[in-house]
Design a protein around this motif. Structure first.
Motif, PDB file in Angstrom:
ATOM      1  N   ASP A 132       0.831  -1.195   0.000  1.00 35.74           N
ATOM      2  CA  ASP A 132       0.000   0.000   0.000  1.00 35.74           C
ATOM      3  C   ASP A 132       0.873   1.256   0.000  1.00 35.74           C
ATOM      4  OD1 ASP A 132      -2.263  -1.574   0.109  1.00 35.74           O
ATOM      5  OD2 ASP A 132      -2.347  -1.550   2.314  1.00 35.74           O
ATOM      6  N   ALA A 133       0.312   2.352  -0.488  1.00 39.36           N
ATOM      7  CA  ALA A 133       1.070   3.599  -0.592  1.00 39.36           C
ATOM      8  C   ALA A 133       1.583   4.058   0.772  1.00 39.36           C
ATOM      9  CB  ALA A 133       0.198   4.683  -1.219  1.00 39.36           C
ATOM     10  N   TRP A 134       0.797   3.823   1.828  1.00 41.65           N
ATOM     11  CA  TRP A 134       1.235   4.277   3.150  1.00 41.65           C
ATOM     12  C   TRP A 134       2.462   3.520   3.620  1.00 41.65           C
ATOM     13  CZ3 TRP A 134       1.793   1.286   7.449  1.00 41.65           C
ATOM     14  CH2 TRP A 134       1.159   0.044   7.466  1.00 41.65           C
ATOM     15  N   VAL A 135       2.616   2.251   3.178  1.00 40.74           N
ATOM     16  CA  VAL A 135       3.799   1.475   3.543  1.00 40.74           C
ATOM     17  C   VAL A 135       5.039   2.067   2.883  1.00 40.74           C
ATOM     18  CG1 VAL A 135       4.915  -0.790   3.378  1.00 40.74           C
ATOM     19  CG2 VAL A 135       2.469  -0.627   3.907  1.00 40.74           C
ATOM     20  N   VAL A 136       4.915   2.452   1.616  1.00 39.95           N
ATOM     21  CA  VAL A 136       6.034   3.055   0.896  1.00 39.95           C
ATOM     22  C   VAL A 136       6.472   4.347   1.583  1.00 39.95           C
ATOM     23  CG1 VAL A 136       6.809   3.994  -1.309  1.00 39.95           C
ATOM     24  CG2 VAL A 136       5.253   2.024  -1.271  1.00 39.95           C
ATOM     25  N   VAL A 137       5.519   5.171   1.959  1.00 35.85           N
ATOM     26  CA  VAL A 137       5.834   6.441   2.627  1.00 35.85           C
ATOM     27  C   VAL A 137       6.395   6.188   4.024  1.00 35.85           C
ATOM     28  CG1 VAL A 137       4.884   8.603   3.508  1.00 35.85           C
ATOM     29  CG2 VAL A 137       4.105   7.702   1.300  1.00 35.85           C
ATOM     30  N   ALA A 138       5.825   5.221   4.738  1.00 34.85           N
ATOM     31  CA  ALA A 138       6.295   4.924   6.094  1.00 34.85           C
ATOM     32  C   ALA A 138       7.736   4.412   6.076  1.00 34.85           C
ATOM     33  CB  ALA A 138       5.378   3.894   6.747  1.00 34.85           C
ATOM     34  N   THR A 139       8.079   3.592   5.095  1.00 38.86           N
ATOM     35  CA  THR A 139       9.451   3.093   5.013  1.00 38.86           C
ATOM     36  C   THR A 139      10.416   4.210   4.620  1.00 38.86           C
ATOM     37  OG1 THR A 139       9.005   2.312   2.739  1.00 38.86           O
ATOM     38  CG2 THR A 139       8.809   0.703   4.524  1.00 38.86           C
ATOM     39  N   LEU A 140       9.954   5.163   3.818  1.00 40.60           N
ATOM     40  CA  LEU A 140      10.776   6.338   3.505  1.00 40.60           C
ATOM     41  C   LEU A 140      11.070   7.126   4.776  1.00 40.60           C
ATOM     42  CD1 LEU A 140      12.078   8.585   1.813  1.00 40.60           C
ATOM     43  CD2 LEU A 140       9.761   9.388   1.260  1.00 40.60           C
ATOM     44  N   VAL A 141      10.052   7.350   5.585  1.00 44.04           N
ATOM     45  CA  VAL A 141      10.229   8.084   6.836  1.00 44.04           C
ATOM     46  C   VAL A 141      11.161   7.323   7.778  1.00 44.04           C
ATOM     47  CG1 VAL A 141       9.039   8.930   8.900  1.00 44.04           C
ATOM     48  CG2 VAL A 141       8.006   9.243   6.638  1.00 44.04           C
ATOM     49  N   ALA A 142      10.991   6.001   7.841  1.00 42.10           N
ATOM     50  CA  ALA A 142      11.838   5.184   8.717  1.00 42.10           C
ATOM     51  C   ALA A 142      13.299   5.244   8.276  1.00 42.10           C
ATOM     52  CB  ALA A 142      11.343   3.743   8.721  1.00 42.10           C
ATOM     53  N   ALA A 143      13.527   5.177   6.965  1.00 45.26           N
ATOM     54  CA  ALA A 143      14.899   5.254   6.461  1.00 45.26           C
ATOM     55  C   ALA A 143      15.519   6.615   6.762  1.00 45.26           C
ATOM     56  CB  ALA A 143      14.916   4.988   4.950  1.00 45.26           C
ATOM     57  N   ALA A 144      14.741   7.671   6.565  1.00 42.07           N
ATOM     58  CA  ALA A 144      15.243   9.016   6.866  1.00 42.07           C
ATOM     59  C   ALA A 144      15.559   9.160   8.349  1.00 42.07           C
ATOM     60  CB  ALA A 144      14.218  10.061   6.437  1.00 42.07           C
ATOM     61  N   ALA A 145      14.782   8.482   9.191  1.00 39.80           N
ATOM     62  CA  ALA A 145      14.964   8.587  10.638  1.00 39.80           C
ATOM     63  C   ALA A 145      16.273   7.972  11.121  1.00 39.80           C
ATOM     64  CB  ALA A 145      13.791   7.927  11.357  1.00 39.80           C
ATOM     65  N   VAL A 146      16.831   7.035  10.349  1.00 34.83           N
ATOM     66  CA  VAL A 146      18.113   6.444  10.755  1.00 34.83           C
ATOM     67  C   VAL A 146      19.287   7.012   9.965  1.00 34.83           C
ATOM     68  CG1 VAL A 146      17.050   4.295  11.522  1.00 34.83           C
ATOM     69  CG2 VAL A 146      17.862   4.476   9.174  1.00 34.83           C
ATOM     70  N   VAL A 147      19.007   7.857   8.971  1.00 36.08           N
ATOM     71  CA  VAL A 147      20.076   8.466   8.185  1.00 36.08           C
ATOM     72  C   VAL A 147      20.354   9.901   8.629  1.00 36.08           C
ATOM     73  CG1 VAL A 147      20.694   9.322   5.873  1.00 36.08           C
ATOM     74  CG2 VAL A 147      19.763   7.019   6.150  1.00 36.08           C
ATOM     75  N   LEU A 148      19.322  10.659   8.945  1.00 39.75           N
ATOM     76  CA  LEU A 148      19.496  12.090   9.225  1.00 39.75           C
ATOM     77  C   LEU A 148      20.038  12.395  10.618  1.00 39.75           C
ATOM     78  CD1 LEU A 148      16.310  13.499   7.431  1.00 39.75           C
ATOM     79  CD2 LEU A 148      18.663  13.344   6.570  1.00 39.75           C
ATOM     80  N   PRO A 149      19.533  11.813  11.708  1.00 41.85           N
ATOM     81  CA  PRO A 149      20.070  12.130  13.045  1.00 41.85           C
ATOM     82  C   PRO A 149      21.507  11.619  13.186  1.00 41.85           C
ATOM     83  CG  PRO A 149      17.897  11.107  13.201  1.00 41.85           C
ATOM     84  CD  PRO A 149      18.374  10.900  11.800  1.00 41.85           C
ATOM     85  N   PRO A 150      22.445  12.459  13.637  1.00 46.70           N
ATOM     86  CA  PRO A 150      23.853  12.034  13.738  1.00 46.70           C
ATOM     87  C   PRO A 150      24.066  10.791  14.592  1.00 46.70           C
ATOM     88  CG  PRO A 150      23.661  14.413  13.991  1.00 46.70           C
ATOM     89  CD  PRO A 150      22.259  13.880  13.983  1.00 46.70           C
ATOM     90  N   GLY A 151      23.344  10.681  15.720  1.00 41.76           N
ATOM     91  CA  GLY A 151      23.534   9.534  16.602  1.00 41.76           C
ATOM     92  C   GLY A 151      23.179   8.221  15.939  1.00 41.76           C
ATOM     93  N   LEU A 152      22.015   8.163  15.324  1.00 46.67           N
ATOM     94  CA  LEU A 152      21.596   6.939  14.642  1.00 46.67           C
ATOM     95  C   LEU A 152      22.429   6.682  13.396  1.00 46.67           C
ATOM     96  CD1 LEU A 152      17.701   7.107  14.981  1.00 46.67           C
ATOM     97  CD2 LEU A 152      19.288   5.563  16.149  1.00 46.67           C
ATOM     98  N   TRP A 153      22.854   7.748  12.732  1.00 49.83           N
ATOM     99  CA  TRP A 153      23.672   7.590  11.530  1.00 49.83           C
ATOM    100  C   TRP A 153      25.009   6.913  11.846  1.00 49.83           C
ATOM    101  CZ3 TRP A 153      23.892   6.842   6.674  1.00 49.83           C
ATOM    102  CH2 TRP A 153      25.023   7.142   5.909  1.00 49.83           C
ATOM    103  N   ARG A 154      25.585   7.195  12.995  1.00 48.64           N
ATOM    104  CA  ARG A 154      26.852   6.559  13.365  1.00 48.64           C
ATOM    105  C   ARG A 154      26.700   5.044  13.454  1.00 48.64           C
ATOM    106  NH1 ARG A 154      27.756  11.369  16.363  1.00 48.64           N
ATOM    107  NH2 ARG A 154      26.634  10.569  18.175  1.00 48.64           N
ATOM    108  N   LEU A 155      25.493   4.565  13.784  1.00 50.12           N
ATOM    109  CA  LEU A 155      25.234   3.130  13.819  1.00 50.12           C
ATOM    110  C   LEU A 155      24.841   2.589  12.440  1.00 50.12           C
ATOM    111  CD1 LEU A 155      23.180   2.915  17.137  1.00 50.12           C
ATOM    112  CD2 LEU A 155      25.576   2.266  16.800  1.00 50.12           C
ATOM    113  N   SER A 156      23.902   3.253  11.803  1.00 52.87           N
ATOM    114  CA  SER A 156      23.381   2.748  10.533  1.00 52.87           C
ATOM    115  C   SER A 156      24.398   2.861   9.401  1.00 52.87           C
ATOM    116  CB  SER A 156      22.101   3.494  10.150  1.00 52.87           C
ATOM    117  OG  SER A 156      22.344   4.872   9.932  1.00 52.87           O
TER     118      SER A 156
END
Length: 243
Positions: A27-51
């Motif tokens: 569903d379209a909401w799954v595609v958007v939700a996974t985009l948000v989830a990916a951005a959430a582990v790429v943009l914040p410096p703390g999570l980015w150091r792990l991901s």
């Protein structure tokens, strides 16, 4: 005996049909939700150091794969806890093979994301998961340190568990999240490299090695890294969003 062979052939045929076949788009909401989830582990410096460790796996895997494809001898790959890595290959110290190998690191994550987006755009969710698992298995053979082996084992194990045990909806969400992560995470390293070089660091980066190999300024190679990652994000994003 004949019935066993027939059963095995039927099972293999069924497995091949599942891998090579298409699956319904989420569903379209799954595609958007996974985009948000990916951005959430790429943009914040703390999570980015792990991901970022996962991006390093793709980066060094890109070096290794292109080294093999261009006829070089791949000696080994090392992944480190600070998210750096090292791929060692033997062959001519210059020439097109060495240039392509050096250029493959920063371009590998976004191009893998673009290829994954093309597969998902065609409904090949299962094929994407199996191809990713196969690439990680091949890479594991070339890992030469404990941290790298654990990193690749955990990543590959996650793909195996999702491929074998999860239902179609979970597989689709996982596949989309992985591809979004490669596309988004493939953009950030080139900007980080540019920032380090502006401060006088990273003097032996891929861009600097390419500059010595080709006599083309390192800044132009950085521009290539930016162009590949941003174009992959735009193109892959359009496929994933069905635009």
């Amino acid at each position: 005996m004949g019935s066993m062979v027939s059963t095995a052939s039927a099972s293999l045929g069924s497995l091949w049909d599942e891998v090579s076949g298409t699956q319904p788009d989420p569903d379209a909401w799954v595609v958007v939700a996974t985009l948000v989830a990916a951005a959430a582990v790429v943009l914040p410096p703390g999570l980015w150091r792990l991901s970022r460790n996962a991006i390093t796996i793709a980066h060094e895997g890109g070096h290794g794969l292109v080294a093999l494809l261009t006829g070089r001898t791949l000696t080994g790959i090392r992944l480190h806890s600070d998210t750096s890595g090292l791929t060692v290959s033997r062959g001519k110290p210059d020439g097109i093979g060495m240039i392509l190998t050096a250029a493959a690191g920063y371009t590998a994550p976004p191009l893998l994301g673009l290829g994954g987006a093309a597969l998902l755009g065609g409904g090949r969710i299962t094929l994407l998961l199996w191809l990713a698992t196969a690439l990680l298995l091949v890479m594991l053979v070339m890992i030469r340190n404990a941290y790298g082996a654990v990193s690749v084992l955990v990543t590959g194990g996650t793909f195996v568990l999702v491929s074998w045990l999860a239902g179609p909806q979970v597989q689709a969400a996982f596949a989309y999240a992985v591809v979004w992560f490669l596309l988004l995470g493939g953009v950030r390293p080139a900007f980080e490299l540019q920032s380090k070089r502006a401060r006088g660091g990273a003097g032996d980066s891929d861009a600097d090695q390419l500059s010595r190999l080709t006599h083309v300024p390192a800044g132009l190679w950085l521009f290539l890294f930016h162009a590949v990652s941003l174009c992959s994000l735009l193109g892959g994003g359009r496929w994933l969003l069905g635009l």
